[in-house]
Design a protein around this motif. Sequence first.
Motif, PDB file in Angstrom:
ATOM      1  N   ASP A 195      56.148 -19.673  12.299  1.00 45.60           N
ATOM      2  CA  ASP A 195      56.920 -19.165  11.166  1.00 45.60           C
ATOM      3  C   ASP A 195      57.262 -17.702  11.396  1.00 45.60           C
ATOM      4  OD1 ASP A 195      58.205 -18.972   8.686  1.00 45.60           O
ATOM      5  OD2 ASP A 195      56.668 -20.169   7.682  1.00 45.60           O
ATOM      6  N   ALA A 198      54.501 -12.653   8.372  1.00 51.25           N
ATOM      7  CA  ALA A 198      53.998 -12.621   6.997  1.00 51.25           C
ATOM      8  C   ALA A 198      54.533 -11.391   6.262  1.00 51.25           C
ATOM      9  CB  ALA A 198      52.476 -12.602   6.993  1.00 51.25           C
ATOM     10  N   ARG A 203      59.610 -15.625   5.505  1.00 54.01           N
ATOM     11  CA  ARG A 203      58.313 -16.301   5.485  1.00 54.01           C
ATOM     12  C   ARG A 203      57.926 -16.702   4.061  1.00 54.01           C
ATOM     13  NH1 ARG A 203      53.525 -15.817   8.461  1.00 54.01           N
ATOM     14  NH2 ARG A 203      51.861 -16.935   7.359  1.00 54.01           N
ATOM     15  N   ALA A 204      58.254 -15.850   3.097  1.00 52.12           N
ATOM     16  CA  ALA A 204      57.862 -16.101   1.712  1.00 52.12           C
ATOM     17  C   ALA A 204      58.418 -17.416   1.185  1.00 52.12           C
ATOM     18  CB  ALA A 204      58.320 -14.950   0.820  1.00 52.12           C
ATOM     19  N   SER A 206      58.676 -20.344   2.655  1.00 49.53           N
ATOM     20  CA  SER A 206      57.773 -21.451   2.977  1.00 49.53           C
ATOM     21  C   SER A 206      56.403 -21.257   2.344  1.00 49.53           C
ATOM     22  CB  SER A 206      57.630 -21.589   4.499  1.00 49.53           C
ATOM     23  OG  SER A 206      58.870 -21.939   5.079  1.00 49.53           O
ATOM     24  N   ASP A 207      55.900 -20.032   2.381  1.00 47.46           N
ATOM     25  CA  ASP A 207      54.588 -19.763   1.787  1.00 47.46           C
ATOM     26  C   ASP A 207      54.556 -20.157   0.312  1.00 47.46           C
ATOM     27  OD1 ASP A 207      53.548 -18.806   4.144  1.00 47.46           O
ATOM     28  OD2 ASP A 207      53.708 -16.686   3.613  1.00 47.46           O
ATOM     29  N   GLN A 208      55.630 -19.792  -0.409  1.00 49.04           N
ATOM     30  CA  GLN A 208      55.668 -20.080  -1.839  1.00 49.04           C
ATOM     31  C   GLN A 208      55.719 -21.578  -2.108  1.00 49.04           C
ATOM     32  OE1 GLN A 208      55.419 -17.630  -4.278  1.00 49.04           O
ATOM     33  NE2 GLN A 208      55.026 -19.453  -5.518  1.00 49.04           N
ATOM     34  N   THR A 211      52.223 -22.922  -1.670  1.00 48.68           N
ATOM     35  CA  THR A 211      51.378 -22.441  -2.766  1.00 48.68           C
ATOM     36  C   THR A 211      51.677 -23.205  -4.047  1.00 48.68           C
ATOM     37  OG1 THR A 211      51.218 -20.222  -1.808  1.00 48.68           O
ATOM     38  CG2 THR A 211      50.766 -20.433  -4.164  1.00 48.68           C
ATOM     39  N   VAL A 219      49.382 -21.187   9.958  1.00 47.29           N
ATOM     40  CA  VAL A 219      50.471 -20.583  10.718  1.00 47.29           C
ATOM     41  C   VAL A 219      49.836 -19.905  11.923  1.00 47.29           C
ATOM     42  CG1 VAL A 219      52.370 -18.925  10.728  1.00 47.29           C
ATOM     43  CG2 VAL A 219      51.876 -20.251   8.656  1.00 47.29           C
ATOM     44  N   GLU A 222      53.326 -16.238  14.545  1.00 44.88           N
ATOM     45  CA  GLU A 222      54.265 -15.474  13.730  1.00 44.88           C
ATOM     46  C   GLU A 222      55.303 -14.851  14.658  1.00 44.88           C
ATOM     47  OE1 GLU A 222      52.338 -12.652  11.261  1.00 44.88           O
ATOM     48  OE2 GLU A 222      51.350 -14.176  10.022  1.00 44.88           O
TER      49      GLU A 222
END
Length: 296
Positions: A195, A198, A203-204, A206-208, A211, A219, A222
Amino acid sequence: MDLQQMRYVVAVAETRNFTRAAELCSVVQSSLSHRIAGLERELGVKLFSRSSRRVELTSAGAAFVAGARESLAAADRAVADAAAATGVVRGRLAVGVIVTAAAVDVPELLQRYRARYPDVRVFLRSGRSDEMAAAIRSGDLDIAFLGLPEGERPSGVETIALDHDRHALVVPTGHRLAGAPRVTLREIAEETFVDFVAGTPARAQSDQAFTDAGLVRDVAYEVGVVELMTRLIVRGLGIALMPSAFVRPLAAGDPDLALVPVVDGPRRVEYLAWSRFNPSPATQAMLGVLGVRSPE
């Protein structure tokens, strides 16, 4: 003091080298050095610390360069405004572009812009959406193509949404999920991921999504360069979630990559952003090429 002296100082500050600065300014080094030395005598301060190997700004030099850049930008804007009053658009246009831009074919756009406004010098910069929005607010960029998670908008700038897109799962063709009609985040949560770095908006997205689904993923890699991401995927080192509009042409040209729709995957909005305060003639011309009417 004159604008040419300011340009010389800024060039040395940017290159950290008198010879390269002289080449950049199309002047012999002795003349550039002489003009800067004269400016230092006039100001009564040293702008640069010099040695046989290094050139560094002094604290006074750093303060001067900040003001010089503003003065040069104001002078360039005055010239551009005067030209625009006669119907000629010239000057400088600084454009920011995310690496996964897909809503607009930027090279094709610049080709059309160049055909209509050949006297404008265009400077391109890629980076993070949040940093480029900040660069517009500070005046370092005139316009930018950004990508943010659905529900977020850049603040402090004018924007229009260009496209809404879903992410797709990118896997090597030998992966167990290659050829699947669709997957869910839960089905891929145990996989190893490649990905973006961070903390970045890319990136946010996919992270969100993970979550919100109450899931945790690994991951392992990076990366800031898309080409490297796809090479890692092809090697079987991980899988990735990427904007489908961007990655679809890549996968179509690479038989080692496969795309799988993700039912509950991330969603992205691509934005066009520009300064809401007094956009330059070159910026207004670009908005016109894009078919966007700048607010009064």
